[in-house]
Design a protein around this motif. Sequence first.
Motif, PDB file in Angstrom:
ATOM      1  N   ARG A 118       0.660  -1.187  -0.026  1.00  0.00           N
ATOM      2  CA  ARG A 118       0.003   0.174   0.079  1.00  0.00           C
ATOM      3  C   ARG A 118       0.760   1.146  -0.088  1.00  0.00           C
ATOM      4  NH1 ARG A 118      -5.229  -1.589   1.342  1.00  0.00           N
ATOM      5  NH2 ARG A 118      -6.036   0.440   1.103  1.00  0.00           N
ATOM      6  N   ARG A 120       1.167   5.185   0.339  1.00  0.00           N
ATOM      7  CA  ARG A 120       0.586   6.264   1.004  1.00  0.00           C
ATOM      8  C   ARG A 120       1.282   7.607   0.887  1.00  0.00           C
ATOM      9  NH1 ARG A 120      -0.821   1.875   5.390  1.00  0.00           N
ATOM     10  NH2 ARG A 120      -3.266   1.423   4.824  1.00  0.00           N
ATOM     11  N   VAL A 125      -3.784  10.040  -0.158  1.00  0.00           N
ATOM     12  CA  VAL A 125      -3.181   8.780  -1.103  1.00  0.00           C
ATOM     13  C   VAL A 125      -3.066   7.245  -0.385  1.00  0.00           C
ATOM     14  CG1 VAL A 125      -1.420   8.125  -2.755  1.00  0.00           C
ATOM     15  CG2 VAL A 125      -1.889  10.517  -2.710  1.00  0.00           C
ATOM     16  N   ASP A 126      -3.810   6.531  -1.032  1.00  0.00           N
ATOM     17  CA  ASP A 126      -3.731   5.184  -0.626  1.00  0.00           C
ATOM     18  C   ASP A 126      -3.846   4.029  -1.831  1.00  0.00           C
ATOM     19  OD1 ASP A 126      -3.821   2.746   0.720  1.00  0.00           O
ATOM     20  OD2 ASP A 126      -5.162   3.542   2.323  1.00  0.00           O
ATOM     21  N   VAL A 127      -2.864   3.939  -2.314  1.00  0.00           N
ATOM     22  CA  VAL A 127      -2.859   2.913  -3.465  1.00  0.00           C
ATOM     23  C   VAL A 127      -2.388   1.553  -3.166  1.00  0.00           C
ATOM     24  CG1 VAL A 127      -2.046   2.687  -5.778  1.00  0.00           C
ATOM     25  CG2 VAL A 127      -2.232   4.953  -5.063  1.00  0.00           C
ATOM     26  N   TYR A 156       3.950   5.342 -12.418  1.00  0.00           N
ATOM     27  CA  TYR A 156       3.274   6.309 -11.299  1.00  0.00           C
ATOM     28  C   TYR A 156       4.437   6.403 -10.383  1.00  0.00           C
ATOM     29  CZ  TYR A 156       1.164   6.646  -6.525  1.00  0.00           C
ATOM     30  OH  TYR A 156       0.603   7.039  -5.410  1.00  0.00           O
ATOM     31  N   GLU A 158       5.174   8.261  -6.764  1.00  0.00           N
ATOM     32  CA  GLU A 158       4.759   9.013  -5.394  1.00  0.00           C
ATOM     33  C   GLU A 158       6.082   9.495  -4.590  1.00  0.00           C
ATOM     34  OE1 GLU A 158       2.153  10.860  -3.497  1.00  0.00           O
ATOM     35  OE2 GLU A 158       1.480   9.395  -4.725  1.00  0.00           O
ATOM     36  N   ILE A 176      -4.717   1.718 -10.925  1.00  0.00           N
ATOM     37  CA  ILE A 176      -4.606   2.484  -9.792  1.00  0.00           C
ATOM     38  C   ILE A 176      -5.651   3.386  -9.837  1.00  0.00           C
ATOM     39  CG2 ILE A 176      -2.213   1.452  -9.324  1.00  0.00           C
ATOM     40  CD1 ILE A 176      -1.664   4.767 -10.143  1.00  0.00           C
ATOM     41  N   ARG A 177      -6.043   4.342  -8.650  1.00  0.00           N
ATOM     42  CA  ARG A 177      -6.820   5.110  -8.566  1.00  0.00           C
ATOM     43  C   ARG A 177      -6.247   6.347  -7.507  1.00  0.00           C
ATOM     44  NH1 ARG A 177     -11.635   7.012  -9.941  1.00  0.00           N
ATOM     45  NH2 ARG A 177     -12.048   5.278 -10.911  1.00  0.00           N
ATOM     46  N   LEU A 178      -6.003   7.306  -8.097  1.00  0.00           N
ATOM     47  CA  LEU A 178      -5.516   8.515  -7.425  1.00  0.00           C
ATOM     48  C   LEU A 178      -6.646   9.719  -7.088  1.00  0.00           C
ATOM     49  CD1 LEU A 178      -2.323   9.073  -9.303  1.00  0.00           C
ATOM     50  CD2 LEU A 178      -2.569   7.966  -7.033  1.00  0.00           C
ATOM     51  N   VAL A 193       5.919   1.444 -10.779  1.00  0.00           N
ATOM     52  CA  VAL A 193       5.441   2.307  -9.520  1.00  0.00           C
ATOM     53  C   VAL A 193       6.776   2.715  -8.990  1.00  0.00           C
ATOM     54  CG1 VAL A 193       4.334   2.385  -7.298  1.00  0.00           C
ATOM     55  CG2 VAL A 193       3.232   1.095  -9.229  1.00  0.00           C
TER      56      VAL A 193
END
Length: 214
Positions: A118, A120, A125-127, A156, A158, A176-178, A193
């Motif tokens: 996960r 974060r 944000v919590d992917v 992606y 972060e 994924i969803r942001l 990622v």
Amino acid sequence: MTDTTTRPPRVRRLVSLAKRALHAELRVYSSMGRAIVRRPAIEPGGTGIGYHRPVLTVLIIFIVLSAIEIPILDLIVHPWPAVRIGVLILGLWGLTWMLGLLCAMLQRPHAVGPTGIRIRNGLEVDVAIPWSAVASVEIAKRVDEPKSPRVAGGEYAERMQDETNILIELERPTPIRLPGLAPRGGAHEVTRVRLWADDPRSFLAASRPFLLEG
């Protein structure tokens, strides 16, 4: 049920912002609650890896300044009770929000656990990346240009202060969803990622047993 895709773009943006603001507000208080009971958001059998170290000092300075600002402003507006009450409420709310952000960063770390990784960052944000989608995890430091997009070319990132130090290669394009609406937020498919971890070696060590199981 209302089809949100039929709303005008401006309305959809306003609705999205309102939902995000409410979600962040609730996350402030839930994160403070987690800090009080010392219960970070990590699944059983998982390991939390922080990402807050590069910004911790700045965040603490802002919190201290916000706390000092409240009595100073109270003295300035003391002759006007209505203004004084409003300023006090805003000051306390701002201080609470900053404390909640700090608690969120501490209590919602990156998590490596039995179900996957996960990723974060702060309040929103919590992917989640399942192990079935992960091909490899490695330490790979990289510094990007300021204001680079989070998602570009199927990757992606972060970042923390424009830096990442962990690279996760995926087996296949993974959804994924942001937070927010496209193109910066919303749903994306990625094959790589990148993220920042305060202790990349611990992140790698925590991932290794689950990768070997796969």
